[in-house]
Design a protein around this motif. Structure first.
Motif, mmCIF file in Angstrom:
data_model
loop_
_atom_site.group_PDB
_atom_site.id
_atom_site.type_symbol
_atom_site.label_atom_id
_atom_site.label_comp_id
_atom_site.label_asym_id
_atom_site.label_seq_id
_atom_site.Cartn_x
_atom_site.Cartn_y
_atom_site.Cartn_z
ATOM 1 N N GLY A 127 0.828 -1.211 0.000
ATOM 2 C CA GLY A 127 0.000 0.000 0.000
ATOM 3 C C GLY A 127 0.859 1.257 0.000
ATOM 4 N N ARG A 128 1.925 1.236 0.778
ATOM 5 C CA ARG A 128 2.814 2.405 0.805
ATOM 6 C C ARG A 128 3.446 2.626 -0.558
ATOM 7 N NH1 ARG A 128 4.039 4.994 5.769
ATOM 8 N NH2 ARG A 128 5.495 6.112 4.446
ATOM 9 N N LEU A 129 3.806 1.535 -1.209
ATOM 10 C CA LEU A 129 4.362 1.658 -2.565
ATOM 11 C C LEU A 129 3.314 2.275 -3.497
ATOM 12 C CD1 LEU A 129 6.623 0.968 -4.630
ATOM 13 C CD2 LEU A 129 5.575 -1.296 -4.869
ATOM 14 N N ALA A 130 2.071 1.818 -3.350
ATOM 15 C CA ALA A 130 0.999 2.297 -4.239
ATOM 16 C C ALA A 130 0.733 3.790 -4.061
ATOM 17 C CB ALA A 130 -0.277 1.490 -4.010
ATOM 18 N N ILE A 131 0.911 4.298 -2.822
ATOM 19 C CA ILE A 131 0.667 5.739 -2.624
ATOM 20 C C ILE A 131 1.941 6.569 -2.816
ATOM 21 C CG2 ILE A 131 -1.363 5.433 -1.138
ATOM 22 C CD1 ILE A 131 0.486 6.145 1.273
ATOM 23 N N GLY A 132 2.987 5.915 -3.302
ATOM 24 C CA GLY A 132 4.208 6.663 -3.618
ATOM 25 C C GLY A 132 5.072 6.967 -2.408
ATOM 26 N N LYS A 133 4.849 6.213 -1.306
ATOM 27 C CA LYS A 133 5.694 6.411 -0.115
ATOM 28 C C LYS A 133 6.269 5.072 0.322
ATOM 29 C CE LYS A 133 3.349 10.493 1.473
ATOM 30 N NZ LYS A 133 2.403 11.111 2.357
ATOM 31 N N PRO A 134 7.103 4.478 -0.532
ATOM 32 C CA PRO A 134 7.556 3.118 -0.241
ATOM 33 C C PRO A 134 8.461 3.043 0.976
ATOM 34 C CG PRO A 134 8.695 4.012 -2.156
ATOM 35 C CD PRO A 134 7.660 5.022 -1.775
ATOM 36 N N THR A 135 8.341 1.918 1.696
ATOM 37 C CA THR A 135 9.309 1.615 2.754
ATOM 38 C C THR A 135 10.121 0.414 2.282
ATOM 39 O OG1 THR A 135 7.380 0.711 3.889
ATOM 40 C CG2 THR A 135 8.387 2.625 4.851
ATOM 41 N N PHE A 136 9.603 -0.814 2.490
ATOM 42 C CA PHE A 136 10.313 -1.975 1.947
ATOM 43 C C PHE A 136 9.706 -2.348 0.603
ATOM 44 C CE2 PHE A 136 10.814 -2.407 6.562
ATOM 45 C CZ PHE A 136 12.181 -2.201 6.594
ATOM 46 N N ARG A 137 10.554 -2.346 -0.433
ATOM 47 C CA ARG A 137 10.078 -2.657 -1.784
ATOM 48 C C ARG A 137 10.373 -4.105 -2.127
ATOM 49 N NH1 ARG A 137 12.134 3.216 -3.583
ATOM 50 N NH2 ARG A 137 13.151 2.970 -1.575
ATOM 51 N N PRO A 138 9.485 -4.794 -2.843
ATOM 52 C CA PRO A 138 9.766 -6.175 -3.221
ATOM 53 C C PRO A 138 11.071 -6.265 -4.022
ATOM 54 C CG PRO A 138 7.603 -5.485 -4.025
ATOM 55 C CD PRO A 138 8.199 -4.307 -3.338
ATOM 56 N N CYS A 139 11.818 -7.342 -3.751
ATOM 57 C CA CYS A 139 13.230 -7.379 -4.158
ATOM 58 C C CYS A 139 13.449 -7.436 -5.667
ATOM 59 C CB CYS A 139 13.908 -8.568 -3.481
ATOM 60 S SG CYS A 139 13.789 -8.483 -1.696
#
Ligand code: NDP
Length: 286
Positions: A127-139
């Protein structure tokens, strides 16, 4: 002939940076720790797990393996995850997929603390990736982005075509390209006239799992091609999703298979584990 995007060389460079980061963190008394959980005896999973553990050792990350029998219940696995969520030596938790049938993988991935989600699969991190605020990104997708960055290409305004929409590669890599201001088209098995979509692309990211299905003459002159696919043909040969030799005649830059995206995936797992440990350390001192 195009330039080869050398995943092994890029991975080696980033792993050296990670090793330096680990040394710095260890000097403060925190050794990054990754728990690797393997349920059952799938031979491919065993190989991946041992590669991940060796990669951890090589950069100074502590790794702890939990090998559970194939008949492990969902409740038992969830109990282990809970224990690892509370273990201060462990900053990243990786559950090797696929899991045996009796275990709901989504439930297990959601049970991992989002703060220890080294694989970046927890819905909170997605969800964070989707809102443009990524924390841990899939490798794997993160590795793709690092490779694109290494080519020096600015994605802003570029036409990116992602072939494949899985939760582990296609969708997250599309979100990451969007975040960098590309115009992104996601293609899948129901897409009409895939060739036309690929022909329009400045960047093609293939994550399908079908040997050489993307033909060389679909590639626009000067495009950048990232081939995530790994397909075994015959006894020993590995090929990607893109018809490599013909595509390399037209592309400005292209990843080989093997030696392309593959080495980047574990590298970004190490990166995420180090990041998780750094965050743990800064919370501990806050
Ligand atoms: P999935 O099987 O989960 O997804 C494949 C995707 O390809 C689906 O979205 C599917 O569409 C789409 N697809 C299938 N057939 C076609 C077609 N004819 N035309 C267009 N799209 C099609 O695979 P993954 O994302 O898990 O993996 C993709 C590949 O990447 C595999 O070869 C895998 O081995 C490799 N991989 C490599 C990694 C690495 O570290 N190098 C890591 C992870 C994966 P639909 O959704 O409609 O079914």
């Amino acid at each position: 002939m195009s330039k080869l995007i050398d995943g092994k060389a890029i991975a080696a460079k980033i792993r050296a940076e990670i090793a330096a980061g680990v040394t710095t963190l260890r000097a403060t008394g925190v050794t990054p720790g990754l728990a690797v959980v393997l349920v059952g005896d799938d031979p491919a999973s065993q190989v991946y797990v041992s590669m991940k553990e060796k990669a951890c050792r090589d950069v100074g990350i502590f790794s702890d393996e939990y090998k559970l029998p194939a008949e492990t219940s969902e409740a038992e696995l969830l109990a282990l995850i809970d224990q690892l969520n509370h273990d201060p030596k462990i900053h990243g938790i990786l559950v090797q997929l696929p899991l045996p049938k009796q275990i709901d993988a989504d439930k297990v991935l959601e049970a991992i603390s989002p703060l220890k989600d080294a694989d970046g699969f927890h819905p909170y991190n997605v969800g964070r990736l989707a809102i443009g605020k990524p924390t841990f990104r899939p490798c794997t997708p993160y590795g793709v982005m690092v490779m694109l960055q290494e080519t020096g290409l600015d994605l802003a305004g570029k036409e990116v075509v992602v072939v494949g929409r899985s939760n582990i590669v296609g969708k997250p890599v599309a979100l990451m390209c969007l975040q960098q201001n590309a115009t992104v088209t996601i293609c899948h098995s129901k897409t009409r006239d895939l060739a036309a979509k690929v022909r329009a692309a400045d960047v093609v990211i293939a994550a399908v799992g079908r040997p050489e299905m993307i033909k060389g003459d679909w590639i626009k002159e000067g495009a950048v091609v990232i081939d995530v696919g790994v397909n075994r043909v015959g006894e020993k040969k590995l090929v990607g999703d893109v018809e490599f030799a013909a595509a390399a005649e037209r592309a400005a830059a292209i990843t080989p298979v093997p030696g392309g995206v593959g080495p980047m995936t574990i590298t970004m797992l190490l990166y995420n584990t180090l990041e998780a440990a750094k965050r743990f350390a800064s919370r501990a001192t806050a």
